[in-house]
Design an enzyme around this catalytic site. Sequence first.
Site, PDB file in Angstrom:
ATOM      1  N   CYS A 265       0.820  -1.218   0.000  1.00 31.68           N
ATOM      2  CA  CYS A 265       0.000   0.000   0.000  1.00 31.68           C
ATOM      3  C   CYS A 265       0.854   1.269   0.000  1.00 31.68           C
ATOM      4  O   CYS A 265       0.891   2.025  -0.952  1.00 31.68           O
ATOM      5  CB  CYS A 265      -0.884   0.043   1.244  1.00 31.68           C
ATOM      6  SG  CYS A 265      -1.901  -1.367   1.476  1.00 31.68           S
TER       7      CYS A 265
HETATM    8  N1  SAJ Z   1       6.593   2.272   8.564  1.00 31.24           N
HETATM    9  C1  SAJ Z   1       7.576   3.129   9.027  1.00 31.24           C
HETATM   10  N2  SAJ Z   1       7.253   4.017  10.001  1.00 31.24           N
HETATM   11  C2  SAJ Z   1       5.984   4.102  10.517  1.00 31.24           C
HETATM   12  C3  SAJ Z   1       4.996   3.227  10.016  1.00 31.24           C
HETATM   13  C4  SAJ Z   1       5.315   2.311   9.044  1.00 31.24           C
HETATM   14  O1  SAJ Z   1       8.723   3.088   8.585  1.00 31.24           O
HETATM   15  O2  SAJ Z   1       5.763   4.915  11.422  1.00 31.24           O
HETATM   16  C5  SAJ Z   1       6.932   1.321   7.505  1.00 31.24           C
HETATM   17  C6  SAJ Z   1       6.750  -0.122   7.947  1.00 31.24           C
HETATM   18  O3  SAJ Z   1       7.940  -0.626   8.499  1.00 31.24           O
HETATM   19  C7  SAJ Z   1       6.405  -0.822   6.639  1.00 31.24           C
HETATM   20  C8  SAJ Z   1       5.699   0.256   5.832  1.00 31.24           C
HETATM   21  O4  SAJ Z   1       6.029   1.508   6.436  1.00 31.24           O
HETATM   22  O5  SAJ Z   1       7.562  -1.239   5.955  1.00 31.24           O
HETATM   23  C9  SAJ Z   1       4.193   0.108   5.802  1.00 31.24           C
HETATM   24  O6  SAJ Z   1       3.804  -0.049   7.139  1.00 31.24           O
HETATM   25  P1  SAJ Z   1       2.247   0.078   7.561  1.00 31.24           P
HETATM   26  O7  SAJ Z   1       2.179  -0.050   9.040  1.00 31.24           O
HETATM   27  O8  SAJ Z   1       1.669   1.254   6.935  1.00 31.24           O
HETATM   28  O9  SAJ Z   1       1.628  -1.273   7.007  1.00 31.24           O
HETATM   29  P2  SAJ Z   1       0.744  -1.544   5.735  1.00 31.24           P
HETATM   30  O10 SAJ Z   1       1.482  -1.352   4.486  1.00 31.24           O
HETATM   31  O11 SAJ Z   1       0.140  -2.870   5.994  1.00 31.24           O
HETATM   32  O12 SAJ Z   1      -0.340  -0.406   5.780  1.00 31.24           O
HETATM   33  C10 SAJ Z   1      -1.634  -0.705   6.112  1.00 31.24           C
HETATM   34  C11 SAJ Z   1      -2.422   0.300   5.349  1.00 31.24           C
HETATM   35  N3  SAJ Z   1      -3.782  -0.145   5.317  1.00 31.24           N
HETATM   36  C12 SAJ Z   1      -4.439  -0.073   4.131  1.00 31.24           C
HETATM   37  O13 SAJ Z   1      -3.954   0.410   3.135  1.00 31.24           O
HETATM   38  C13 SAJ Z   1      -5.805  -0.602   4.103  1.00 31.24           C
HETATM   39  C14 SAJ Z   1      -2.321   1.664   5.981  1.00 31.24           C
HETATM   40  O14 SAJ Z   1      -3.351   2.510   5.447  1.00 31.24           O
HETATM   41  C15 SAJ Z   1      -2.481   1.620   7.472  1.00 31.24           C
HETATM   42  O15 SAJ Z   1      -2.280   2.927   7.987  1.00 31.24           O
HETATM   43  C16 SAJ Z   1      -1.448   0.686   8.048  1.00 31.24           C
HETATM   44  O16 SAJ Z   1      -1.743  -0.622   7.515  1.00 31.24           O
HETATM   45  C17 SAJ Z   1      -1.535   0.668   9.561  1.00 31.24           C
HETATM   46  O17 SAJ Z   1      -1.932   1.690  10.125  1.00 31.24           O
HETATM   47  O18 SAJ Z   1      -1.130  -0.354  10.128  1.00 31.24           O
END
Ligand code: SAJ
Length: 429
Positions: A265
């Site tokens: 995403c």
């Molecule tokens: N990450 C960082 N710093 C942060 C948060 C994430 O470096 O503060 C990195 C993570 O390590 C990862 C990537 O970003 O590699 C994505 O992390 P993520 O927590 O956003 O996980 P996703 O990709 O599963 O995002 C999903 C998304 N959900 C949908 O698209 C329906 C996102 O919108 C959500 O915000 C996220 O989950 C969530 O909040 O957990």
Amino acid sequence: MSKKNKLKQISVIGLGYVGLPLALLVDIKGYSVVGIDIDTKKIELIKKRISPFEDKAISKQLKQSRIEVTDDFSRLKDSSIVIICVPTPVYKNHMPNLELVKSASEKVGEHLKKGQLVILESTVNPGVSEGIVQPILERTSGLKSGKDFYLAHCPERINPGDEKWNVRNIDRVVGALSDKGLKIAVNFYRSIIDGDIKSMKSIKEAEAVKVVENSFRDINIAFVNELAMSFEKLGIDVVNVIEGAATKPFAFMPHFPGCGVGGHCIPVDPYYLIEYAKKKGFIHDFLALARRINSQMPEYAVEQVVKGLNEKKKSINGAKVAVLGLSYKPDIGDYRESPSFEIIKLLKSYGAKVASYDPFVLEKSSVKSLKEALKGAEAVVVATGHAKFKKISPKIYIKNGVKVVVDGRNCLNKEKFQKAGLVYKGIGR
Ligand code: SAJ
């Protein structure tokens, strides 16, 4: 089983991280569900009630589910609603790859019947439903959208590995090309989801919501990644500062720096908006800059390996470096767009001998145990904050001859590692 739903059949096209949880929920809510996928291996697994990907909740639900799965698209002709949940990745040049949406739309159109509602859940940029999906459906079915069939968009909000938020309780937004289609879609989602269903004024608004919510996350991560690179020079621990700022009860939402942004995403969706706006004459400088900052974090993490080895008067060239973690976030096996692979590539380009290990992604790991990964390693990069990696004590690293630990997710106890005599390098701390 709810009486009102038992006559309705629903088809879900694409049984991956998005489609399978949705199909299982629709089944629980009393509809008869036909799951359709082009991957026959996946279909065989689901027929045996085995989840095609690691997910405890899905595996459990599958055992009790009655969903029918097939690769025969003609089965959708008896469905009142057809939901398309296929992946929308980007090409290497970051251009949106809508091939799966197009091919799914072709196959749906071939079997489309009057009165059916087609819902696209795949993440797309504004304009795709009207500009790509609708014409394909009309061309292949010979039917007229808004008159013979309806088209709506309800962007998926699946969060892999999240124990709290799931397809059943996450609020959703819905947009459609016609009032009738909107009404059917909103009523359908209200019949399966405990959360709130918000009607958008247009299908484009619904498409825009998803790319905006994920671009919001990407720019906020880029903000703290830039702070991390700056605070390393200022000798300030950026994580402590973010945690301090987070004590403000309003108008601050903590994000944390890391060795890169992975997943299907966050690193992908902003490009959909960037490219679409470019076609319409607007350049998203800020979104593009955030993507550039986040995409350079693997290089920043590798620089910490070089600096750490230098402090021990060692060169990265010829050094064995263990990369712990291939999945893009903790304690799941999803490695799509994971920065770990860029880190491995960069380490090798510096002449390092790399051993990669992830207990959740053994098929992609170069060694199959932590022991093998650490044996003779002079430096380690913790690229994913798996619980198992957070438990490794400094003593274990030292016993294996490790001199430098780069904490790519700031998930280790910095002071404990420094006290043990290891060179600890975090991301901004
Ligand atoms: N990450 C960082 N710093 C942060 C948060 C994430 O470096 O503060 C990195 C993570 O390590 C990862 C990537 O970003 O590699 C994505 O992390 P993520 O927590 O956003 O996980 P996703 O990709 O599963 O995002 C999903 C998304 N959900 C949908 O698209 C329906 C996102 O919108 C959500 O915000 C996220 O989950 C969530 O909040 O957990």
